[in-house]
Structures are given as C-alpha cells and as structure tokens.
Design a protein around this motif. Structure first.
Motif, PDB file in Angstrom:
ATOM      1  N   TYR A   1       6.541 -31.569  -8.608  1.00  0.00           N
ATOM      2  CA  TYR A   1       5.977 -31.810  -7.274  1.00  0.00           C
ATOM      3  C   TYR A   1       7.044 -32.367  -6.334  1.00  0.00           C
ATOM      4  CZ  TYR A   1       0.901 -31.160  -7.968  1.00  0.00           C
ATOM      5  OH  TYR A   1      -0.348 -30.646  -8.157  1.00  0.00           O
ATOM      6  N   LEU A   2       7.835 -33.308  -6.841  1.00  0.00           N
ATOM      7  CA  LEU A   2       8.862 -33.921  -6.001  1.00  0.00           C
ATOM      8  C   LEU A   2       9.922 -32.910  -5.569  1.00  0.00           C
ATOM      9  CD1 LEU A   2       9.162 -37.373  -7.813  1.00  0.00           C
ATOM     10  CD2 LEU A   2       8.202 -36.943  -5.529  1.00  0.00           C
ATOM     11  N   GLU A   3      10.150 -31.875  -6.372  1.00  0.00           N
ATOM     12  CA  GLU A   3      11.056 -30.789  -5.959  1.00  0.00           C
ATOM     13  C   GLU A   3      10.521 -30.111  -4.703  1.00  0.00           C
ATOM     14  OE1 GLU A   3      12.052 -27.817  -8.850  1.00  0.00           O
ATOM     15  OE2 GLU A   3      12.404 -29.306 -10.430  1.00  0.00           O
ATOM     16  N   TYR A   4       9.194 -29.870  -4.686  1.00  0.00           N
ATOM     17  CA  TYR A   4       8.604 -29.199  -3.527  1.00  0.00           C
ATOM     18  C   TYR A   4       8.570 -30.127  -2.306  1.00  0.00           C
ATOM     19  CZ  TYR A   4       7.548 -25.304  -6.548  1.00  0.00           C
ATOM     20  OH  TYR A   4       7.683 -24.231  -7.406  1.00  0.00           O
ATOM     21  N   VAL A   5       8.511 -31.439  -2.544  1.00  0.00           N
ATOM     22  CA  VAL A   5       8.657 -32.392  -1.439  1.00  0.00           C
ATOM     23  C   VAL A   5      10.057 -32.259  -0.854  1.00  0.00           C
ATOM     24  CG1 VAL A   5       8.768 -34.847  -0.825  1.00  0.00           C
ATOM     25  CG2 VAL A   5       6.933 -34.028  -2.340  1.00  0.00           C
ATOM     26  N   GLU A   6      11.054 -32.204  -1.730  1.00  0.00           N
ATOM     27  CA  GLU A   6      12.452 -32.080  -1.290  1.00  0.00           C
ATOM     28  C   GLU A   6      12.675 -30.780  -0.513  1.00  0.00           C
ATOM     29  OE1 GLU A   6      15.199 -34.144  -1.533  1.00  0.00           O
ATOM     30  OE2 GLU A   6      13.651 -35.615  -2.024  1.00  0.00           O
ATOM     31  N   ARG A   7      11.975 -29.728  -0.896  1.00  0.00           N
ATOM     32  CA  ARG A   7      12.097 -28.439  -0.203  1.00  0.00           C
ATOM     33  C   ARG A   7      11.411 -28.449   1.166  1.00  0.00           C
ATOM     34  NH1 ARG A   7      10.749 -23.459  -4.339  1.00  0.00           N
ATOM     35  NH2 ARG A   7      11.910 -24.193  -6.165  1.00  0.00           N
ATOM     36  N   GLY A   8      10.637 -29.484   1.426  1.00  0.00           N
ATOM     37  CA  GLY A   8       9.911 -29.559   2.696  1.00  0.00           C
ATOM     38  C   GLY A   8       8.566 -28.859   2.679  1.00  0.00           C
ATOM     39  N   GLU A   9       8.080 -28.495   1.481  1.00  0.00           N
ATOM     40  CA  GLU A   9       6.792 -27.797   1.388  1.00  0.00           C
ATOM     41  C   GLU A   9       5.601 -28.763   1.296  1.00  0.00           C
ATOM     42  OE1 GLU A   9       6.572 -24.584  -1.434  1.00  0.00           O
ATOM     43  OE2 GLU A   9       8.691 -24.107  -1.187  1.00  0.00           O
ATOM     44  N   LEU A  10       5.872 -29.996   0.893  1.00  0.00           N
ATOM     45  CA  LEU A  10       4.827 -31.007   0.763  1.00  0.00           C
ATOM     46  C   LEU A  10       5.287 -32.296   1.431  1.00  0.00           C
ATOM     47  CD1 LEU A  10       3.958 -30.570  -3.038  1.00  0.00           C
ATOM     48  CD2 LEU A  10       2.567 -29.777  -1.108  1.00  0.00           C
ATOM     49  N   VAL A  11       4.332 -33.053   1.962  1.00  0.00           N
ATOM     50  CA  VAL A  11       4.606 -34.368   2.534  1.00  0.00           C
ATOM     51  C   VAL A  11       4.141 -35.417   1.524  1.00  0.00           C
ATOM     52  CG1 VAL A  11       4.162 -35.940   4.451  1.00  0.00           C
ATOM     53  CG2 VAL A  11       4.218 -33.472   4.866  1.00  0.00           C
ATOM     54  N   LYS A  12       5.020 -36.315   1.158  1.00  0.00           N
ATOM     55  CA  LYS A  12       4.698 -37.298   0.120  1.00  0.00           C
ATOM     56  C   LYS A  12       4.034 -38.541   0.693  1.00  0.00           C
ATOM     57  CE  LYS A  12       7.593 -40.184  -2.174  1.00  0.00           C
ATOM     58  NZ  LYS A  12       8.671 -40.637  -3.075  1.00  0.00           N
ATOM     59  N   VAL A  13       2.985 -38.985  -0.008  1.00  0.00           N
ATOM     60  CA  VAL A  13       2.303 -40.239   0.324  1.00  0.00           C
ATOM     61  C   VAL A  13       2.258 -41.074  -0.947  1.00  0.00           C
ATOM     62  CG1 VAL A  13       0.077 -41.275   0.954  1.00  0.00           C
ATOM     63  CG2 VAL A  13       0.901 -39.259   2.187  1.00  0.00           C
ATOM     64  N   ASP A  14       2.596 -42.347  -0.836  1.00  0.00           N
ATOM     65  CA  ASP A  14       2.539 -43.252  -1.983  1.00  0.00           C
ATOM     66  C   ASP A  14       1.065 -43.529  -2.300  1.00  0.00           C
ATOM     67  OD1 ASP A  14       2.603 -45.285  -3.840  1.00  0.00           O
ATOM     68  OD2 ASP A  14       3.710 -46.705  -2.589  1.00  0.00           O
ATOM     69  N   ALA A  15       0.599 -42.959  -3.413  1.00  0.00           N
ATOM     70  CA  ALA A  15      -0.824 -43.075  -3.777  1.00  0.00           C
ATOM     71  C   ALA A  15      -1.085 -44.196  -4.774  1.00  0.00           C
ATOM     72  CB  ALA A  15      -1.325 -41.746  -4.342  1.00  0.00           C
ATOM     73  N   GLY A  16      -0.081 -45.023  -5.034  1.00  0.00           N
ATOM     74  CA  GLY A  16      -0.264 -46.133  -5.955  1.00  0.00           C
ATOM     75  C   GLY A  16      -0.852 -47.366  -5.281  1.00  0.00           C
ATOM     76  N   ARG A  17      -1.216 -47.242  -4.024  1.00  0.00           N
ATOM     77  CA  ARG A  17      -1.740 -48.351  -3.225  1.00  0.00           C
ATOM     78  C   ARG A  17      -3.267 -48.273  -3.108  1.00  0.00           C
ATOM     79  NH1 ARG A  17       0.707 -47.198   2.151  1.00  0.00           N
ATOM     80  NH2 ARG A  17       0.357 -45.074   1.399  1.00  0.00           N
TER      81      ARG A  17
END
Length: 199
Positions: A162-178
């Motif tokens: 998933y983080l690879e696709y974040v790096e590619r700009g295909e996904l926006v990451k949100v910290d869901a541990g909160r």
C-alpha cells in the motif's frame, strides 16, 4: 449534471475502513450530496465465492486474484458506473488497491495483478488508512474466527505494498492509529479539497 465521484477507502484489516466509509457517506449527505456506500468483495456471484473462500485452506492465490478482479468488474458494471453516470458520490469500502496490495503479496506477481485489473477504472480519490499490522490485528481481536489474511507478517507485507502506491501518488495516506474522530477529520479535509478541485 456533474459527473459522479468515486472515493475508495483502503487499508489492511483492522484499519477502520468500514467505520470511516459509513461516517463519510453520512457527512456527505449532511452537506447536500447524494452519496452511496458500497464495498468489496461484494455480495454478488463472485463476491459470494470469495467470502466462502476466506476461511478455506489451500486456495490457489492466482484463482483468488482472478475472482477479485471479476468481482470488481461486475461491481463496476452493475453498481458503480450507473451511479456515477447519475452524478452520485460513491464511497467504496475497499476497491482496486486492495487487490493490488493483497494479491501482489499472495501471488508474488505485482505486474500480473495490475494487468488483470487494468479494466477497473481508477478511483477519483483513494485514501489509505495506515495502521501497523499489530495495531490492526489488536482491533480485530474480538472476532471469533480469523480469515487467512489476518496474520501479522502477511499484513505487514501488504502494508508495504500500500505504501508503494502512496509513494506513486495513487493513494493519500492518513494515520489511522489515532482516535476515530481525528482520523475522520483528516478524511473529510482531503475529500473536501478533492471535491473543490473538480468544480
């Protein structure tokens, strides 16, 4: 009539996708948008097979990957595309990147998984809810029975995809541990900005 908009919420098991997707639909409706919740795997013919396989052993990962791709195409044709044509906002609890992350790990062939999913339209906005594998599993600890996918080592590898696709700009990451409200606040800000950008 404005074109519809497809938002996909992605993440490993226990990231909080279902909770956030349902909250987002209610938030959008409260602001006057016609919004619908949907999810994958679906309850359609291919989705039912996939659900029956979730606890099975000795499942061929290639067959499973093909079924996920078929379920998605069926979902698009029967549900998502008709609603988008009517100008609705669709919030999908898992979508394309779930296959790209999970099945890339199970099959070991990311390019092939991307190829068999090439007919699936990309989401207009993909949000990745990031939580550690151990954190996600702790949230699922109340479940009586785990699926094959709920293994810490496996989920950590999926998270890396998933983080690879974040790096590619295909996904926006949100910290869901909160806390849920903090995560939701970030999601609504991202969605608000994306919707402003399409006007």
């Amino acid at each position: 009539m404005p074109a519809g908009f497809l938002v996909a919420l992605e993440g490993i098991d226990g990231a909080g996708k279902t909770t956030q997707a349902r909250l987002l639909v209610e938030w959008l409706r409260g602001r006057g948008f016609d919004a619908r919740y949907t999810y994958e795997p679906t309850r359609g013919p291919f989705g039912r097979i996939l659900r029956s396989m979730a606890h099975a052993r000795n499942v061929d990962p290639r067959l499973e990957a093909l079924l996920f791709a078929a379920d998605r195409l069926h979902h698009l044709i029967r549900v998502i595309n008709p609603l988008l044509e009517r100008g609705l906002i669709i919030v999908s609890d898992r979508y394309l990147h779930s296959s790209l992350a999970y099945q890339s790990v199970t099959t070991g062939d990311q390019k092939w998984v991307e190829e068999i999913n090439k007919f699936a339209r990309r989401p207009d906005l993909g949000i990745y809810l990031d939580v550690s594998a151990s954190g996600g599993l702790n949230r699922l600890a109340r479940r009586r029975k785990r699926s094959r996918f709920e293994d810490e080592g496996f989920l950590e590898r999926v998270r890396e995809k998933y983080l690879e696709y974040v790096e590619r700009g295909e996904l926006v990451k949100v910290d869901a541990g909160r806390p849920v409200d903090d995560v939701f606040s970030d999601i609504t800000s991202i969605v608000e900005e994306a919707l402003r950008g399409r006007r």
